[in-house]
Design a protein around this motif. Sequence first.
Motif, PDB file in Angstrom:
ATOM      1  N   LEU A 105       0.839  -1.193   0.000  1.00  0.00           N
ATOM      2  CA  LEU A 105       0.000   0.000   0.000  1.00  0.00           C
ATOM      3  C   LEU A 105       0.877   1.248   0.000  1.00  0.00           C
ATOM      4  N   ASN A 106       0.802   2.001  -1.095  1.00  0.00           N
ATOM      5  CA  ASN A 106       1.668   3.168  -1.175  1.00  0.00           C
ATOM      6  C   ASN A 106       1.190   4.118  -2.255  1.00  0.00           C
ATOM      7  N   ALA A 107       1.533   5.403  -2.063  1.00  0.00           N
ATOM      8  CA  ALA A 107       1.244   6.409  -3.066  1.00  0.00           C
ATOM      9  C   ALA A 107       2.164   6.202  -4.269  1.00  0.00           C
ATOM     10  N   PRO A 108       1.751   6.645  -5.474  1.00  0.00           N
ATOM     11  CA  PRO A 108       2.528   6.337  -6.675  1.00  0.00           C
ATOM     12  C   PRO A 108       3.836   7.102  -6.787  1.00  0.00           C
TER      13      PRO A 108
ATOM     14  N   ALA B  66     -15.285   4.145  -2.186  1.00  0.00           N
ATOM     15  CA  ALA B  66     -13.912   4.316  -1.715  1.00  0.00           C
ATOM     16  C   ALA B  66     -13.064   3.218  -2.331  1.00  0.00           C
ATOM     17  N   ASP B  67     -12.781   3.369  -3.612  1.00  0.00           N
ATOM     18  CA  ASP B  67     -12.016   2.364  -4.333  1.00  0.00           C
ATOM     19  C   ASP B  67     -10.520   2.641  -4.196  1.00  0.00           C
ATOM     20  N   PRO B  68      -9.691   1.612  -4.328  1.00  0.00           N
ATOM     21  CA  PRO B  68      -8.242   1.831  -4.281  1.00  0.00           C
ATOM     22  C   PRO B  68      -7.790   2.756  -5.411  1.00  0.00           C
ATOM     23  N   GLN B  69      -6.831   3.587  -5.100  1.00  0.00           N
ATOM     24  CA  GLN B  69      -6.194   4.400  -6.130  1.00  0.00           C
ATOM     25  C   GLN B  69      -5.086   3.564  -6.772  1.00  0.00           C
ATOM     26  N   GLU B  70      -5.035   3.576  -8.083  1.00  0.00           N
ATOM     27  CA  GLU B  70      -4.071   2.756  -8.807  1.00  0.00           C
ATOM     28  C   GLU B  70      -3.219   3.650  -9.692  1.00  0.00           C
ATOM     29  N   GLY B  71      -1.949   3.289  -9.797  1.00  0.00           N
ATOM     30  CA  GLY B  71      -1.035   4.109 -10.585  1.00  0.00           C
ATOM     31  C   GLY B  71      -0.085   3.275 -11.392  1.00  0.00           C
ATOM     32  N   GLU B  72       0.479   3.887 -12.430  1.00  0.00           N
ATOM     33  CA  GLU B  72       1.520   3.255 -13.223  1.00  0.00           C
ATOM     34  C   GLU B  72       2.520   4.308 -13.664  1.00  0.00           C
ATOM     35  N   GLN B  73       3.777   3.861 -13.768  1.00  0.00           N
ATOM     36  CA  GLN B  73       4.854   4.798 -14.089  1.00  0.00           C
ATOM     37  C   GLN B  73       5.815   4.209 -15.115  1.00  0.00           C
TER      38      GLN B  73
ATOM     39  N   THR C   4      -5.197   6.847 -10.949  1.00  0.00           N
ATOM     40  CA  THR C   4      -6.652   6.926 -11.098  1.00  0.00           C
ATOM     41  C   THR C   4      -7.323   6.834  -9.730  1.00  0.00           C
ATOM     42  N   ASN C   5      -8.634   7.161  -9.705  1.00  0.00           N
ATOM     43  CA  ASN C   5      -9.417   7.200  -8.466  1.00  0.00           C
ATOM     44  C   ASN C   5      -8.814   8.166  -7.455  1.00  0.00           C
ATOM     45  N   VAL C   6      -8.323   9.291  -7.961  1.00  0.00           N
ATOM     46  CA  VAL C   6      -7.678  10.275  -7.096  1.00  0.00           C
ATOM     47  C   VAL C   6      -8.722  10.957  -6.225  1.00  0.00           C
ATOM     48  N   ALA C   7      -8.414  11.088  -4.925  1.00  0.00           N
ATOM     49  CA  ALA C   7      -9.325  11.748  -3.993  1.00  0.00           C
ATOM     50  C   ALA C   7      -9.024  13.245  -3.944  1.00  0.00           C
TER      51      ALA C   7
ATOM     52  N   SER D  34       1.329   0.974  -8.821  1.00  0.00           N
ATOM     53  CA  SER D  34       1.081   1.275  -7.408  1.00  0.00           C
ATOM     54  C   SER D  34      -0.360   0.947  -7.042  1.00  0.00           C
ATOM     55  N   PHE D  35      -0.566   0.748  -5.742  1.00  0.00           N
ATOM     56  CA  PHE D  35      -1.869   0.340  -5.196  1.00  0.00           C
ATOM     57  C   PHE D  35      -2.040   1.054  -3.859  1.00  0.00           C
ATOM     58  N   GLN D  36      -3.115   1.836  -3.715  1.00  0.00           N
ATOM     59  CA  GLN D  36      -3.285   2.680  -2.541  1.00  0.00           C
ATOM     60  C   GLN D  36      -4.746   2.706  -2.093  1.00  0.00           C
ATOM     61  N   PRO D  37      -5.147   1.786  -1.206  1.00  0.00           N
ATOM     62  CA  PRO D  37      -6.500   1.870  -0.650  1.00  0.00           C
ATOM     63  C   PRO D  37      -6.631   3.101   0.242  1.00  0.00           C
TER      64      PRO D  37
END
Length: 679
Positions: A151-154, A480-487, A513-516, A466-469
């Motif tokens: 679980l971490n920010a991108p 409240a979906d997990p935020q997902e990222g790619e780099q 995506t799914n940015v709060a 990345s995967f960030q609940p």
Amino acid sequence: MLLASSAWAQSSADAAKLDTVTVEAAAIADSAVGPDSTIVAERTATGSKTDTDLLDLSSSVSVVTEEEMRTRNVQNLEQALSYTAGVTVDQYASDDRYDYFMIRGFNATSLGTYRDGMSRRTVNFTGGKLEPYGLQRIDVLKGSTSTLFGLNAPGGMVNAITKRPLDYEFGEIYTTLGNEHTETGADFGGPIDQAGKWSYRVTTKWQDAELSADHTQDDRFYFAPAVTYKPNDATSLTLLADFNKRDTNAAHSIPRGSGIDPDTFLGEPGYNDMDRIERNIGYLFEHQFGSGLTFRQNARYTHMDLDYDHVYLSDPDPANGRTAFVVDGERDQYTIDNQLQYDTDIDSVGSRTLAGFDYTHDDVHETSLYGTAGGIDIYDPQYCGEACVDLARQPDFRQKQASQGFYLQQELTFAERWILTLGGRYDDVNTQTADDEADDYAFTKRVGLTYKALDDLSLYTNYAESFQPPTSRNLVSGSADPQEGEQYEVGMKYRPANTNALFTLAVFDLTQTNVASQVGENLYRQIGKVNVRGIELESKLALSDRLNLTAAYSYWDSEIEEDGLAGNQGNRPSLVPEHIASVWADYTIAGNMNRGDVTLGLGTRFVGGTYIDDANSEKTSSYTLVDAVASYALTPSLDLAVNATNLFDREYVSYIDTFSNSSYYGDGRSVLTTLRYHW
């Protein structure tokens, strides 16, 4: 260089007249976790969870060593990171409740702080602050890191490395004084038995201080004992414990455009506490079975008590009234990380396999009161205390979160020049609140390739996810979906031969995506997709034991690509600057028979202007701050240093709360004098 030549000539002349003196000192052997002998680190265990040369990693890692932190006399994590490429700090200025920082344009405050490779998240209001004096190094791993850490920010993560026992005797005692600032501490340790199987370390600090604004405080007591048992070269066990008590204050601001002194306090002195007691105990275990097989297990238990009282501006006209808030929080966290590493050669290909399983259990319980406080005259504040504060009990916040992750990483080295890294991780997160239960799952991937063009020059590229609940599901409106990222990232690292220096360049494209986004006071909604493209340049040099130089520059081209609020698509996310840059240099003039070493240092930090909201309705001004140090070696074991932050007392605004129309100003000038005795 001329000064160094002159000092060397003087030293040579003196040497010709004096008898030979032999001095024996314990040399610091640089390792993947520190301590480091200079400001330039060579290895890290954060980038791949294995002991790896920085040049071999297919990712970007910046290291802030203990020597750098001591020279700048950093007082918090934000100051420690303030000269690091790809990182911006203090975006909420006079809000000093937490260690605030962004990495590559994404907020990493809640999830992005690790200690010894294990998470120390902030949940709702209950979260701690690191004590820099208890650290021997800070690693900043930039980019998506979920394939190893879950679980971490991108944008990346910060891994703080706790001070640990050393195999030689050492120690220091110091006292720091400043305006409304008194501080003293000690750090000592060494072998316990003659065989050197047991060693210990004790680190402690006491502080009674105020921040620049009225009615603020920064009082601390930190005590951290540690013991290492190393029966042989194959096995080691380190026990770490600490008690960290911090009595600080809530955030404060002034009405925007009011023209009053930014230090003016418009809350209530009796409701201005952010007090925490944090207790940690854990261990670091490693055993090498031989034939390339190694097992590691790291674990920690944390218990935290929080006492948070706050009266703050909530109306554009404070005379109409203020808001009052009280939180009593308690938290228990267990975390463990198991790693099995196998190194071997397959024909002419070097292989390093890492398999791991980690588990974190977080239980947070907060009781709270919420209400109003009477209005206040901002030009002649008269505090009313409990008489004008009306509070009502709110529903308790209770959240239990259990997360477990299985990860696998394979590194293959071809022809001693090409290093291919493949990684994958499966995360299972269960979150229980008072009225809801949710399960989040994710499989994240990483592919990296490093090419050692020369022994001292490497080129790399990577793709990572990345995967960030949500850390606090109650604050998210709707789903409240997990935020997902790619780099996607490419970069270069250069360490000139026979020179203690490291130069790095990174270019990246990062999407989440799914940015709060904030849609109300203490209310967020996952509404969109954010992209940040950027360039990072960083250089660190330690030359001839005389000159230290750190330079960093970051460019972030950030955009809201999708947004559920009309008109924000295509805008720049709030609080994300376009340019940040910094330079720090210190030079030591060698002593002679008549005086000791003299060190002079100067640094400057530039942060570009940021938009106050996602609607880009207004932009704060950029600002440049100057820091400095001057130190003198009174004796070989006694040093006197004077450190200044924000030397010219620059007045600047970092953050504007659009809901209360309030401005948050950065801290003013601080000058601290430190007398340090070391052996």
